[in-house]
Design an enzyme around this catalytic site. Structure first.
Site, mmCIF file in Angstrom:
data_model
loop_
_atom_site.group_PDB
_atom_site.id
_atom_site.type_symbol
_atom_site.label_atom_id
_atom_site.label_comp_id
_atom_site.label_asym_id
_atom_site.label_seq_id
_atom_site.Cartn_x
_atom_site.Cartn_y
_atom_site.Cartn_z
ATOM 1 N N LYS A 252 0.895 -1.320 -0.078
ATOM 2 C CA LYS A 252 -0.102 0.110 -0.194
ATOM 3 C C LYS A 252 0.910 1.312 -0.141
ATOM 4 O O LYS A 252 1.848 1.247 0.750
ATOM 5 C CB LYS A 252 -0.764 0.031 1.157
ATOM 6 C CG LYS A 252 -2.426 0.308 1.166
ATOM 7 C CD LYS A 252 -3.155 0.019 2.010
ATOM 8 C CE LYS A 252 -4.614 0.488 1.657
ATOM 9 N NZ LYS A 252 -5.656 -0.208 2.534
ATOM 10 N N GLU A 337 -19.135 -7.742 9.242
ATOM 11 C CA GLU A 337 -20.078 -6.877 9.869
ATOM 12 C C GLU A 337 -21.232 -7.581 10.419
ATOM 13 O O GLU A 337 -21.611 -7.444 11.638
ATOM 14 C CB GLU A 337 -20.817 -5.949 8.788
ATOM 15 C CG GLU A 337 -20.104 -4.711 8.373
ATOM 16 C CD GLU A 337 -19.042 -5.229 7.266
ATOM 17 O OE1 GLU A 337 -19.088 -6.244 6.817
ATOM 18 O OE2 GLU A 337 -18.284 -4.386 6.970
ATOM 19 N N ARG A 365 -25.456 -4.448 6.390
ATOM 20 C CA ARG A 365 -25.070 -5.941 6.206
ATOM 21 C C ARG A 365 -25.256 -6.745 7.246
ATOM 22 O O ARG A 365 -25.090 -8.023 7.163
ATOM 23 C CB ARG A 365 -23.460 -5.934 6.105
ATOM 24 C CG ARG A 365 -22.866 -5.430 4.901
ATOM 25 C CD ARG A 365 -22.628 -6.511 3.860
ATOM 26 N NE ARG A 365 -22.543 -5.948 2.470
ATOM 27 C CZ ARG A 365 -21.307 -5.994 1.931
ATOM 28 N NH1 ARG A 365 -20.241 -6.582 2.327
ATOM 29 N NH2 ARG A 365 -21.329 -5.437 0.545
HETATM 30 C C1 LIG Z 1 -18.640 -3.729 3.832
HETATM 31 C C2 LIG Z 1 -17.796 -2.554 3.984
HETATM 32 N N1 LIG Z 1 -17.218 -2.511 5.128
HETATM 33 C C3 LIG Z 1 -16.011 -1.377 5.333
HETATM 34 C C4 LIG Z 1 -15.558 -0.702 4.084
HETATM 35 C C5 LIG Z 1 -14.629 0.413 4.396
HETATM 36 N N2 LIG Z 1 -13.483 -0.058 3.882
HETATM 37 C C6 LIG Z 1 -13.552 0.448 2.306
HETATM 38 S S1 LIG Z 1 -11.566 -0.076 2.031
HETATM 39 C C7 LIG Z 1 -11.477 -0.796 3.202
HETATM 40 C C8 LIG Z 1 -10.302 -1.795 3.084
HETATM 41 C C9 LIG Z 1 -10.485 -3.073 2.143
HETATM 42 O O1 LIG Z 1 -9.243 -3.529 2.414
HETATM 43 P P1 LIG Z 1 -8.846 -4.492 1.308
HETATM 44 O O2 LIG Z 1 -9.911 -5.224 0.604
HETATM 45 O O3 LIG Z 1 -7.456 -5.387 1.804
HETATM 46 O O4 LIG Z 1 -8.116 -3.569 0.204
HETATM 47 P P2 LIG Z 1 -6.870 -2.317 0.131
HETATM 48 O O5 LIG Z 1 -7.541 -1.101 0.409
HETATM 49 O O6 LIG Z 1 -6.044 -2.825 1.217
HETATM 50 O O7 LIG Z 1 -6.052 -2.549 -0.982
HETATM 51 C C10 LIG Z 1 -12.493 -0.776 3.956
HETATM 52 C C11 LIG Z 1 -12.525 -1.371 5.455
HETATM 53 C C12 LIG Z 1 -16.445 -0.953 3.077
HETATM 54 N N3 LIG Z 1 -16.152 -0.184 2.009
HETATM 55 N N4 LIG Z 1 -17.385 -2.095 2.917
#
Ligand SMILES: Cc1ncc(C[n+]2csc(CCOP(=O)(O)OP(=O)(O)O)c2C)c(N)n1
Length: 597
Positions: A252, A337, A365
């Site tokens: 990241k 969730e 969710r």
């Molecule tokens: C259902 C849901 N919960 C929380 C979020 C908030 N959120 C957006 S991106 C993210 C992290 C995603 O992690 P990952 O899939 O590993 O992607 P990265 O950003 O690390 O590339 C979160 C918690 C969301 N978009 N949807």
């Protein structure tokens, strides 16, 4: 053997992030050209996103992966589905959207996520995590049944792979013949640092065993910043007969040193200095999560039964400090969730007092967990739902504007909504101390209002009822906390013009204090309800039903949002657009009752 196609450069002018209009233009680049293009995208993103704000860390980490995907697959014939969609900036650039980047995080500007309305290269709406495998499988099966060409690729982060639905999708996809390709973008982070058994398995190099046990073909781990390694790995998946998962290890914030020092590797940032990474002034304000977390922390000092749960949303719930102070009593299971709420149910069954904090939109969710697991047994759990109402520039589906409508119909769930920071503080403290059943306190996004410190001195008896600011006989406004300030502005204007107008801050939205309200409204000629949520099933509809039940003869005007998906925007912009601010409310009152103008 399929060839990588990396040895056939043409003599056409090389595309730049600013000029590229279609991903097919990447096919003309050799490996060195693609690598240069990746660096140009990195520079473009830092220059542009530092001015507008955006998901800088997540996107710096997926530049090479996205270029490799577009190099190997043919979008839109091949469908590329990026889970959640927050990491899709390079995809937006490659599909011709660079000229719109300056409008990111502006009203009517470029979406932060992926959106079908924006491009034929965005096959789905995304912004909530964990949907990509299910949608991609459905799309791939539909293509197969209809005899249509093209591969379907789901690109999912390690954090999103922990979502319940992603697991469900994986479980199903593994036994279908669908032509689906899975790409795991593994950077070890969700927003916060990764945790959980899946995270540990990926870190420890056991991904092959995990996917292999499900019968999937596994390719990796591949260095997700090495185009020369990514392209053949993706080609293998594209040309393979079985469902293949390509495991790309990415970093990241790759290539940008300020991310190395940031706790979330600069997942998202408000406008910042591209050299130091420092967020520009004016973007840091005290919000409701800060108010609530301070009380939760204080109460945890004296009440050992209080425990905290939040599903990967520390950033939105203000609880990072509480988690650091009480690590044994705080749980972040990851982006789960549904599990988080039923976990809290178990904690409550075991005699503890769980505080479960969500971003309102993601709480959707956990609907059945709320009904079946928590409310049916009536367990004492305090839910803190932040970003209720308008939720800023994220995506239409990020607004918490349906929460009141869908929560009101659940038996035994108490719902509270503070009008300012003082009320929020008092509600969290009182509810934690007296917790006896499922209770939700909803709070808006943005900086806290500090309107009325006198609530601290109210007796428990008076605080348990709506707050009547002014009695009125010509008209009374009943306001939900998130629109209290607008109601106050409108009522003050009416009163200044001699209208006998009243104002009630509801505070308790379920159960409604029926007898009190019926008494307050008896003999009142006109009643206005005001809420920052959809009118269908909202608080206004409950109050008009109350009026019918109690035979109140007033004329009613319900002000709120239409039952629609609302565009991203700041609270002020959206309140203006939907006429929920002071002048908008006043205009609606005047339009309905010209005699009051
Ligand atoms: C259902 C849901 N919960 C929380 C979020 C908030 N959120 C957006 S991106 C993210 C992290 C995603 O992690 P990952 O899939 O590993 O992607 P990265 O950003 O690390 O590339 C979160 C918690 C969301 N978009 N949807």
């Amino acid at each position: 053997m399929p060839t990588s196609g990396l040895s056939s450069p043409t003599t056409l002018a090389a595309p730049t992030p600013e000029t590229i209009r279609h991903p097919a233009e990447l096919k003309a680049l050799d490996l060195a050209g693609l690598e240069r293009f990746a660096e140009d995208v990195r520079r473009f993103l830092l220059a542009s996103v530092s001015r507008t704000g955006g998901h800088i860390g997540a996107n710096l980490g997926t530049i090479e992966l996205t270029l490799a995907l577009h190099r190997v697959f043919d979008s839109p014939r091949d469908a590329l589905l990026f889970d959640t969609g927050h990491q899709g900036y390079t995809h937006k650039i490659v599909t011709g959207r660079a000229p719109r980047f300056a409008t990111l995080n502006q009203y009517g500007g470029l979406n932060r996520f992926l959106s079908r309305a924006e491009s034929e290269h965005d096959p789905i709406e995304a912004s909530h995590a964990g949907t990509s495998i299910s949608v991609a499988l459905g799309l791939a099966l539909a293509r197969k049944l209809r005899g249509e060409p093209g591969r379907v690729v789901a690109v999912i982060g390690d954090g999103s792979l922990a979502e319940g639905m992603a697991f469900e999708g994986l479980n199903h996809a593994a036994v279908e013949t669908s032509g689906l390709v899975l790409v795991l973008n593994d950077n070890g982070y969700a927003i916060s640092p990764g945790s959980g058994a899946l995270h540990e398995a990926l870190q420890a190099g056991r991904a092959g065993a995990f996917f292999g046990a499900l019968g999937l073909e596994y390719v990796g781990p591949v260095d997700g910043h090495d185009l020369g390694a990514l392209i053949p790995a993706l080609e293998r998946a594209r040309d393979g007969a079985r469902l293949t998962v390509v495991h790309a290890r990415t970093v990241k914030g790759h290539g940008w040193t300020p991310a190395d020092r940031h706790p979330f590797r600069s997942h998202f940032s408000f406008p910042f200095d591209p050299q130091s990474g420092a967020v520009r002034e004016g973007f840091v304000a005290r919000g409701y999560p800060d108010v609530a977390a301070a009380v939760v922390g204080e109460e945890m000092e004296t009440d050992e039964r209080i425990v905290c749960v939040t599903p990967s949303t520390l950033y939105a719930t203000g609880l990072a400090g509480v988690f650091a102070r009480f690590p044994e009593r705080c749980f972040d299971p990851g982006m789960e969730e549904q599990h988080a709420l039923t976990l809290a149910t178990g904690l409550a069954l075991g005699g503890l007092k769980p505080v479960v904090a969500y971003q309102s939109t993601f709480f959707q969710r956990a609907f059945d967990q709320l009904v079946h697991d928590l409310c049916f047994p009536g367990l004492p759990v305090l839910l803190l739902l932040f970003r209720s109402g308008f939720a800023g520039y994220d995506n239409p589906t990020h607004h918490g504007i349906y929460d009141l409508a869908y929560l009101r119909g659940i038996p035994d769930l108490r719902l509270l909504y503070p009008k300012d920071g003082h009320e929020a503080e008092r509600m969290v403290r009182d509810e934690l101390r007296g917790l006896s059943g499922p209770t939700a306190i909803l709070m808006p996004y943005g900086p806290v209002d500090e309107l009325d410190p006198s609530v601290r001195l109210e007796t428990p008896e008076s605080f348990a009822l709506p707050q009547v600011d002014f009695h009125g006989r010509e008209l009374v406004v009943l306001a939900v906390g998130n629109r209290y300030r607008a109601a106050l502005e409108a009522v003050e204007d009416l009163r200044a013009r001699g209208v006998d107008a009243g104002l009630v801050n509801l505070r308790y939205l379920k159960p409604l204090p029926e007898a009190f309200l019926a008494e307050e409204l008896r003999g009142v000629k006109r009643v206005v309800t005001l809420e920052e949520g959809v009118l269908e099933g909202g608080v206004g509809s409950a109050l008009t039903a109350l009026a019918a039940d109690h035979g109140l003869p007033a004329q009613w005007l319900r002000i709120g949002l239409p039952c629609a998906f609302v565009e991203p925007g700041s609270s002020a912009e959206l309140a203006r657009a939907y006429r929920l601010d002071g002048p908008g409310v006043l205009a609606r009152i005047h339009a309905r009752w010209p005699e009051l103008a």
